[in-house]
Scaffold this active site. Structure first.
Site, mmCIF file in Angstrom:
data_model
loop_
_atom_site.group_PDB
_atom_site.id
_atom_site.type_symbol
_atom_site.label_atom_id
_atom_site.label_comp_id
_atom_site.label_asym_id
_atom_site.label_seq_id
_atom_site.Cartn_x
_atom_site.Cartn_y
_atom_site.Cartn_z
ATOM 1 N N LYS A 212 -18.977 24.555 13.469
ATOM 2 C CA LYS A 212 -18.534 24.027 12.183
ATOM 3 C C LYS A 212 -17.431 24.900 11.591
ATOM 4 O O LYS A 212 -17.466 26.134 11.699
ATOM 5 C CB LYS A 212 -19.713 23.952 11.213
ATOM 6 C CG LYS A 212 -20.848 23.030 11.684
ATOM 7 C CD LYS A 212 -20.424 21.580 11.680
ATOM 8 C CE LYS A 212 -21.606 20.666 11.994
ATOM 9 N NZ LYS A 212 -21.262 19.245 11.839
ATOM 10 N N GLU B 152 -12.787 17.647 14.736
ATOM 11 C CA GLU B 152 -13.611 16.542 14.234
ATOM 12 C C GLU B 152 -13.588 16.470 12.708
ATOM 13 O O GLU B 152 -13.657 17.498 12.030
ATOM 14 C CB GLU B 152 -15.046 16.745 14.726
ATOM 15 C CG GLU B 152 -16.016 15.643 14.358
ATOM 16 C CD GLU B 152 -17.346 15.809 15.059
ATOM 17 O OE1 GLU B 152 -18.357 15.375 14.485
ATOM 18 O OE2 GLU B 152 -17.379 16.377 16.174
ATOM 19 N N GLU C 182 -23.754 14.165 22.115
ATOM 20 C CA GLU C 182 -24.019 15.351 21.303
ATOM 21 C C GLU C 182 -25.462 15.819 21.477
ATOM 22 O O GLU C 182 -26.397 15.041 21.276
ATOM 23 C CB GLU C 182 -23.736 15.022 19.837
ATOM 24 C CG GLU C 182 -23.812 16.197 18.903
ATOM 25 C CD GLU C 182 -23.309 15.867 17.500
ATOM 26 O OE1 GLU C 182 -22.786 16.766 16.829
ATOM 27 O OE2 GLU C 182 -23.450 14.694 17.078
ATOM 28 N N ASP D 23 -23.254 22.979 6.409
ATOM 29 C CA ASP D 23 -21.915 22.813 6.962
ATOM 30 C C ASP D 23 -20.930 23.012 5.821
ATOM 31 O O ASP D 23 -21.290 23.498 4.742
ATOM 32 C CB ASP D 23 -21.764 21.461 7.662
ATOM 33 C CG ASP D 23 -22.033 20.272 6.746
ATOM 34 O OD1 ASP D 23 -21.890 20.407 5.513
ATOM 35 O OD2 ASP D 23 -22.378 19.189 7.259
ATOM 36 N N ARG E 101 -30.422 13.918 3.728
ATOM 37 C CA ARG E 101 -30.286 14.262 2.311
ATOM 38 C C ARG E 101 -30.665 13.132 1.364
ATOM 39 O O ARG E 101 -31.279 13.368 0.349
ATOM 40 C CB ARG E 101 -28.876 14.774 1.999
ATOM 41 C CG ARG E 101 -28.541 16.112 2.651
ATOM 42 C CD ARG E 101 -27.208 16.662 2.166
ATOM 43 N NE ARG E 101 -26.948 18.004 2.684
ATOM 44 C CZ ARG E 101 -26.306 18.246 3.823
ATOM 45 N NH1 ARG E 101 -25.861 17.229 4.554
ATOM 46 N NH2 ARG E 101 -26.110 19.491 4.218
ATOM 47 N N LYS F 129 -19.587 21.096 3.711
ATOM 48 C CA LYS F 129 -19.848 20.363 2.465
ATOM 49 C C LYS F 129 -20.700 21.177 1.502
ATOM 50 O O LYS F 129 -20.627 20.982 0.282
ATOM 51 C CB LYS F 129 -20.515 19.016 2.783
ATOM 52 C CG LYS F 129 -19.650 18.068 3.611
ATOM 53 C CD LYS F 129 -20.266 16.690 3.743
ATOM 54 C CE LYS F 129 -21.557 16.663 4.532
ATOM 55 N NZ LYS F 129 -21.369 17.019 5.964
ATOM 56 N N HIS G 21 -22.351 10.087 17.612
ATOM 57 C CA HIS G 21 -22.877 11.134 16.739
ATOM 58 C C HIS G 21 -24.400 11.177 16.736
ATOM 59 O O HIS G 21 -25.063 10.150 16.560
ATOM 60 C CB HIS G 21 -22.382 10.885 15.305
ATOM 61 C CG HIS G 21 -23.040 11.734 14.274
ATOM 62 N ND1 HIS G 21 -23.984 11.237 13.389
ATOM 63 C CD2 HIS G 21 -22.904 13.056 13.984
ATOM 64 C CE1 HIS G 21 -24.386 12.211 12.588
ATOM 65 N NE2 HIS G 21 -23.759 13.323 12.922
ATOM 66 N N ASP H 114 -15.599 21.151 13.923
ATOM 67 C CA ASP H 114 -15.931 20.050 13.024
ATOM 68 C C ASP H 114 -15.798 20.531 11.588
ATOM 69 O O ASP H 114 -16.532 21.414 11.145
ATOM 70 C CB ASP H 114 -17.366 19.592 13.307
ATOM 71 C CG ASP H 114 -17.803 18.415 12.460
ATOM 72 O OD1 ASP H 114 -17.028 17.965 11.604
ATOM 73 O OD2 ASP H 114 -18.942 17.941 12.660
ATOM 74 N N ASN I 78 -16.134 18.511 8.899
ATOM 75 C CA ASN I 78 -16.987 17.707 8.015
ATOM 76 C C ASN I 78 -16.249 17.197 6.776
ATOM 77 O O ASN I 78 -16.756 17.283 5.654
ATOM 78 C CB ASN I 78 -18.249 18.480 7.622
ATOM 79 C CG ASN I 78 -19.232 18.591 8.770
ATOM 80 O OD1 ASN I 78 -19.387 19.668 9.354
ATOM 81 N ND2 ASN I 78 -19.888 17.503 9.132
ATOM 82 N N LYS J 84 -19.771 23.115 20.180
ATOM 83 C CA LYS J 84 -19.063 22.744 18.954
ATOM 84 C C LYS J 84 -19.546 23.623 17.819
ATOM 85 O O LYS J 84 -20.751 23.857 17.677
ATOM 86 C CB LYS J 84 -19.306 21.275 18.605
ATOM 87 C CG LYS J 84 -18.442 20.791 17.437
ATOM 88 C CD LYS J 84 -18.618 19.298 17.189
ATOM 89 C CE LYS J 84 -19.841 19.018 16.337
ATOM 90 N NZ LYS J 84 -19.991 17.575 16.055
#
Length: 377
Positions: free
Chosen positions: A177, A232, A328, A26, A63, A28, A308, A206, A208, A175
């Site tokens: 990203k 989001e 979701e 995503d 992670r 990040k 979530h 989203d 993130n 949805k």
């Protein structure tokens, strides 16, 4: 028939590593804050009672954090042996006090989530009811949207193909990203998917947490034309004031909350009017006991709900929320369970099976890396 007290005789904890078929990215990852995700680590709890009742619960970490959850759960779970499994609130407090020196949020309570959820699963099974019915369902199905097909590691064409497949499978919304360093690429992808699925299909984006306040406002205004259900996590999860300013400035609703690790952290969002849709994660805030506390606060504040991840849990909790929610859809967890949730005409159906309605698969047991047991098997 009079109530016959029961007692927990056995608790089994397992840590399970679920490999992902493709490394997941995503925003990040593209901003350099994280590496692609290649696995999800789960903590499973299996509880059995003297009268032969059983419950299954789970939490997870992405992670990092999975080994810490398992380690903390190992230290406190034995406190459940001999207790009445129906006394869920009492047991939650007992487990909190058993690990009180490390606090009441983050890993300290995430480690309790699997145990708490297993107790609710057990209680619903004992009653012969789906968990949603035990809690008091407002509906037998919940609006659903797919996220797992919209990550940034996939090309726009792949995202469009997966969106079509999701809609064909009865999923209602899509949805994708956003949050790339190049916002023009975000807008290109959003425009491409919106054109592909049509104006009438619910669509969300989203970021993130990867925009600052100025960027979120600028891009948020450009996104207005796409008639999104929500934007989001446009900002850092703990920036309640920034989210509140954004929610006032934009017509598109703001959704956030998934990264928060306690009810008290969500309370700050609610008090600041920082979102239109709140997105708690039961495993992240400590389980169903804590989720129900938060749901009451959110409903009183007039917020919509879109929990979530972990649809196997959140479908039931969303079905019991007074306002029409979303759940979701992620297919990542399918190999962990023997059952599948059904989607039809844009909604996910509450299963008729008792409890959560899922059982631990042989594949999940094969992916188990460690276990510990307490009491009598």
């Amino acid at each position: 028939m009079p109530y016959a007290p029961d007692a927990i005789r056995h608790v089994k904890l397992s840590t399970v590593t679920l490999p992902l078929a493709t490394p997941i990215s995503d925003a990040k990852v593209f901003t350099g804050r994280q590496k692609p995700m290649v696995e999800v680590v789960f903590l499973f709890a299996e509880i059995a009672t003297e009268q032969g009742h059983e419950g299954l619960g789970f939490g997870y970490s992405k992670r990092a954090g999975g080994p810490a959850q398992f380690a903390h759960a190992k230290e406190v779970a034995e406190a459940m042996i001999g207790e009445d499994p129906n006394d869920i609130a009492k047991l939650y407090n007992k487990l909190l006090w058993a690990g009180a020196s490390v606090g009441r949020s983050g890993v300290a309570t995430q480690a309790l989530a699997a145990l708490d959820i297993a107790l609710y699963d057990l209680k619903a099974k004992r009653a012969g009811l789906p968990l949603a019915k035990l809690l008091g369902a407002h509906r037998d199905s919940v609006r659903t949207y797919n996220t797992s097909g919209g990550f940034l590691n996939a090309s726009l064409e792949e995202v469009k193909e997966r969106a079509s497949r999701s809609l064909e499978e009865g999923i209602g919304g899509i949805k994708i990203k956003v949050g790339l360093p190049d916002s023009s690429e975000d807008l290109r992808r959003v425009a491409g998917v919106r054109e592909h699925i049509g104006a009438d299909v619910p669509m969300m984006v989203d970021a993130n947490q990867q925009w600052d306040r100025a960027t979120a406002l600028r891009i948020g205004r450009k996104l207005e034309e796409f008639d999104l259900v929500w934007i989001e996590e446009p900002l850092d999860a703990y920036d309640a004031e920034g989210h509140a300013q954004l929610a006032l400035a934009l017509d598109t609703p703001i959704a956030t909350g998934e990264m928060l690790a306690s009810v008290s952290e969500h309370e700050r969002l609610i008090q600041a009017r920082a979102c239109d849709i709140i997105q708690p994660d039961a495993p992240r805030i400590g389980g169903i006991t804590q989720f129900l506390r938060l749901a009451t606060l959110a409903d009183q504040a007039g917020l919509d709900l879109a929990p979530h991840f972990a649809m196997e849990i959140h479908l039931h909790l969303a079905a019991a929320y007074p306002r029409e929610p979303w759940v979701e859809h992620f297919d990542w967890l399918d190999p962990l369970f023997n059952e599948r949730l059904e989607t039809k005409e844009g909604r996910m159906l509450v299963p008729h099976r008792p409890g959560l309605g899922v059982t631990f698969s042989e594949q999940a047991r094969a992916w188990t890396t460690d276990t510990v047991e307490f009491g009598r098997a």
